[in-house]
Design a protein around this motif. Sequence first.
Motif, mmCIF file in Angstrom:
data_model
loop_
_atom_site.group_PDB
_atom_site.id
_atom_site.type_symbol
_atom_site.label_atom_id
_atom_site.label_comp_id
_atom_site.label_asym_id
_atom_site.label_seq_id
_atom_site.Cartn_x
_atom_site.Cartn_y
_atom_site.Cartn_z
ATOM 1 N N GLN A 275 0.844 -1.179 0.000
ATOM 2 C CA GLN A 275 0.000 0.000 0.000
ATOM 3 C C GLN A 275 0.892 1.246 0.000
ATOM 4 O OE1 GLN A 275 -1.312 0.087 4.080
ATOM 5 N NE2 GLN A 275 -3.248 1.057 3.552
ATOM 6 N N ASN A 276 0.452 2.293 -0.682
ATOM 7 C CA ASN A 276 1.141 3.581 -0.572
ATOM 8 C C ASN A 276 0.472 4.413 0.487
ATOM 9 O OD1 ASN A 276 3.058 3.226 -2.602
ATOM 10 N ND2 ASN A 276 1.487 3.619 -4.154
ATOM 11 N N PHE A 277 1.245 5.039 1.346
ATOM 12 C CA PHE A 277 0.607 5.926 2.319
ATOM 13 C C PHE A 277 1.587 6.981 2.772
ATOM 14 C CE2 PHE A 277 2.580 2.572 4.686
ATOM 15 C CZ PHE A 277 3.209 3.247 5.706
ATOM 16 N N ARG A 278 1.041 8.049 3.295
ATOM 17 C CA ARG A 278 1.856 9.138 3.829
ATOM 18 C C ARG A 278 1.760 9.091 5.337
ATOM 19 N NH1 ARG A 278 1.698 13.908 0.855
ATOM 20 N NH2 ARG A 278 2.678 14.851 2.693
ATOM 21 N N ILE A 279 2.865 8.766 5.974
ATOM 22 C CA ILE A 279 2.869 8.606 7.415
ATOM 23 C C ILE A 279 2.511 9.923 8.107
ATOM 24 C CG2 ILE A 279 5.300 9.131 7.951
ATOM 25 C CD1 ILE A 279 3.973 5.919 9.176
ATOM 26 N N ASP A 280 2.885 11.037 7.479
ATOM 27 C CA ASP A 280 2.621 12.338 8.114
ATOM 28 C C ASP A 280 1.128 12.667 8.096
ATOM 29 O OD1 ASP A 280 2.839 12.490 5.351
ATOM 30 O OD2 ASP A 280 3.261 14.638 5.391
ATOM 31 N N GLN A 281 0.357 11.892 7.345
ATOM 32 C CA GLN A 281 -1.082 12.140 7.334
ATOM 33 C C GLN A 281 -1.823 11.280 8.367
ATOM 34 O OE1 GLN A 281 -2.076 11.720 3.197
ATOM 35 N NE2 GLN A 281 -1.363 13.790 2.725
ATOM 36 N N ILE A 282 -1.089 10.428 9.049
ATOM 37 C CA ILE A 282 -1.717 9.604 10.073
ATOM 38 C C ILE A 282 -1.651 10.342 11.409
ATOM 39 C CG2 ILE A 282 -1.589 7.423 11.333
ATOM 40 C CD1 ILE A 282 -0.433 6.183 8.795
ATOM 41 N N LYS A 283 -2.807 10.697 11.946
ATOM 42 C CA LYS A 283 -2.811 11.478 13.186
ATOM 43 C C LYS A 283 -3.192 10.592 14.389
ATOM 44 C CE LYS A 283 -2.066 15.699 11.378
ATOM 45 N NZ LYS A 283 -0.952 15.239 10.513
ATOM 46 N N SER A 284 -4.126 9.705 14.202
ATOM 47 C CA SER A 284 -4.584 8.869 15.324
ATOM 48 C C SER A 284 -3.971 7.478 15.218
ATOM 49 C CB SER A 284 -6.109 8.731 15.306
ATOM 50 O OG SER A 284 -6.687 10.004 15.380
ATOM 51 N N GLY A 285 -3.460 7.000 16.327
ATOM 52 C CA GLY A 285 -2.958 5.633 16.330
ATOM 53 C C GLY A 285 -1.582 5.489 15.716
#
Length: 370
Positions: A275-285
């Motif tokens: 999966q592609n994801f932006r870690i800086d966009q994860i706020k919760s958890g």
Amino acid sequence: MKEELKEKLKCYLCGEEYEPAAKIWRCSCGGFFDLVFTPLVDFKSISSKEYDLWRYREALPISNDTEIISFQEGFTPLLEIEFSGRKIHVKQEYLFPTGSFKDRGAAVLVNKLRELNIVRVIEDSSGNAGAALAAYCARAGIECEIFASCDTAPGKLEQIKSYGALLNLNAETRQHAAELALEKAKTTYYASHSWNPYFFQGTKTFAFEICEQLNWESPDILVLPVGNGTLLLGAYLGFKDLIRAGIIKRLPRLIGVQLESCCPVYRSFNNLPEQNFRIDQIKSGRGIAISAPIRIKQIVSAIRESGGDIICVSSQQINKYQRLLAEMGFYLESTAVIAFAGLAENRELMSSAGSIITAFTGHGLKESRR
Ligand SMILES: *Cc1c(COP(=O)(O)O)cnc(C)c1O
Ligand SMILES: [Zn+2]
């Protein structure tokens, strides 16, 4: 010098075995280690022992009996609560000296470091593992440096520094912190909660406690958060020890819970592409936003063996349950409610017969903000 330690380090990749006295944290082939040793899971005299995790000490790979350093940690309450008309047992893992279950792993690992006369270590962390290691190293007089990314919760960074650890904030992301630590680990012992097998020997006490608290029975279903898998794999190891000793008959079904936005274990379990994801966009958890858990194959196979499953939660769901649980009196950091959120949102689990156990893994004060 003491006689040879009972346990051996065994490479997960190539099978090569080493003496712990070699003071290495990974195999020359690059693989991580598991431990080969026979724990003595004989709890006949247990009723006369203190209520902390050292009551299972014969099952832990620490030889040095007289000099255990501890805070008398562990034996966290297994509280029964009712939710949506269903009884759920919740292990109160935020009630550790440093505010998360990572103390289990740090307690055993740091005692091993003392036994091996290791005086300086490094670790990388999204906060809680670093805080736990820093606290136990402070108690043991071991120097430690923690690599964290600059966007880690300020309360956790403050906690790590306060224990006297060196805090390295050069990394921009969690993954970057792990890379910087790996580089430094060429010259310094890596007391990593994901690489180091002694950490998992500590988290396995979670299973022993649950089993004892249920009068030496196994629960039917165990719902746990999964980032690096230290709690889930620890629980798996502990229940396997109990089965081998004839105390219980079968593993509980292990249900791992991940973030929708960062779920490598879920994807591997279901044979889905990465999966592609932006870690800086994860706020919760964030505490379980681990993009490449090094023990991913072990995690998947433990869950398969138990007849379990992996489920995912959204950040909206995490926020909802963090609020809801606080209104019930449980003040928890967002990462700590993930397993409960996954369980509460899952109809099949909530309506299943049999006992369900989950855990509140980290204290809310760590993330407090105004
Ligand atoms: C570390 C941690 C987890 C997840 O544990 P993993 O070992 O990464 O699977 C969950 N909750 C809290 C509060 C943690 O600190
Ligand atoms: Zn190897």
